[in-house]
Write an enzyme that holds these catalytic residues in place. Structure first.
Site: not given
Ligand code: 3AM
Length: 193
Positions: A36, A120
């Site tokens: 996603h 991204h």
């Molecule tokens: O799609 P990406 O990988 O950029 O890394 C997690 C993912 O991002 C991010 O939320 C998205 C859906 O899981 N994520 C998870 N925990 C997080 C946190 N504590 C977070 N982003 C910021 N702070």
């Protein structure tokens, strides 16, 4: 509920992105169906805030737009990657959507990180920061392999933490505003602006 807001990627594209996977030691690849484009991470949200958020997100109106993938990269940078991703070509409507979503989330009392939105799609997370295989992966030209897609909605997801990792469940989809150019192109079978 642990929530985040993202753009869902069409299934055929998720499969294509999933096929970029290669063998890299100490790497956890995102399962193809979970791929996603995150707009905002919310974390734990209580029921009253969720109700407010749901109402306010319905007011976010950005015109539909087309997204094109760019090359692969790494966070924090390609020489010490902890996250491997595929990027997106600049799209002002995507930036506007992310800004409005984050502003709405803040207005509902949920803190948002100050870092600028860097579009991204996460492919993998690395436990070992440096490897020859990661270098080779980042040096490949992936650019032309992924077709563009039309974004017509964004989605509120729940992220359930399980022993097997996070499982994402769609809670609600929010439609973007239809545009004449996108509608016209859809009718003619082309992907819109
Ligand atoms: O799609 P990406 O990988 O950029 O890394 C997690 C993912 O991002 C991010 O939320 C998205 C859906 O899981 N994520 C998870 N925990 C997080 C946190 N504590 C977070 N982003 C910021 N702070």
């Amino acid at each position: 509920m642990r929530l985040f807001i993202a753009i869902e990627i069409p299934d055929d594209l998720k499969k294509m992105i999933g096929r970029l996977r290669v063998e890299i030691p100490g790497t956890r690849w995102v399962q193809a169906e979970q791929i996603h484009l995150t707009l905002a991470f919310l974390g734990e949200v209580d029921e009253p805030t969720f109700e407010l958020l749901n109402e306010e997100l319905g007011r976010v109106k950005v015109p539909e737009f087309r997204l094109c993938f760019s090359g692969v990269g790494g966070f924090p940078d390609r020489h010490r990657p902890r996250v491997l991703w595929v990027g997106l070509e600049p799209q002002p409507r995507l930036q506007a959507l992310a800004a409005m979503v984050r502003e709405t989330v803040r207005a509902c009392g949920i803190q948002q990180e100050e870092r600028p939105f860097s579009p991204h799609v996460t492919l993998a997370r690395l436990k070992l920061p440096h490897s020859r295989q990661a270098d080779a992966f980042l040096d490949q030209p992936h650019k032309q392999k992924l077709p563009p897609f039309l974004v017509q909605e964004f989605t509120l997801f729940q992220s359930r933490l399980t022993a097997q990792g996070a499982v994402h469940v769609q809670i609600k989809n929010y439609r973007l505003a239809a545009t004449a150019d996108c509608t016209q192109r859809r009718k003619s079978g082309k992907v819109g602006t």
